[in-house]
Write a protein that holds these residues in place. Sequence first.
Motif: not given
Length: 214
Positions: A152-154, A191-192, A205-208
Amino acid sequence: KRNNLVRTFAESCKRPAMERAMGVVLRCRTMPTELSEPLDTACRVRFPDLAPSDDTPFWESNNIFSTEAGLARRQEEYRVLLDEKIPENSESIGKAAAFGDLSENFEWTAAIEQQRQLTEKAAAMEAELKLARAIEDQELTEGVVSPGTQVSYEEAGKTKTISILGPWDVGDNVVTYHAPVAAGMLGAVVGDTATLDLPGGSVEVKVTAVERLV
């Protein structure tokens, strides 16, 4: 024959020869796995201190990774091609040839072209399957984006979820690990921030979340 030769060498060579051989394996990234694997296995058993410590992620090797179900699907496609489609094409060529003058025989020309396409496809599939490895057999690091994980990522304030698998895997939100949207996040942890090189341009993108699938 060359595989047998490599295995015989790997099981009987002396230490200096093994040391030189492993140096070749490390330098030659394009060496076929059927040649490098017997050397690597024998080296780890006979001369453990010479065995290379390679931290390269498994998905960066020359192999093709897919789930066992995906591999079975591709193997079945290959079987159908060899056992059904190619024989059907050969039969079509024989029937078309019976019509007479081949220089103006459209059916024969079309069947010959199809034969070329089918044999080229069969050769490509055979080469792929020789490199194929099951994701289930790989060592997946917990919490790290890799083939065999759901991520999941933002992106621009929206959360998206994809399942990163192999080129022969299917399902909802399944993306092959070679696709830009997946490749850009491989190796990341929660968090990366990752950069995806998409056809429309680069996207941050940010990995959640990272969950193991296999």
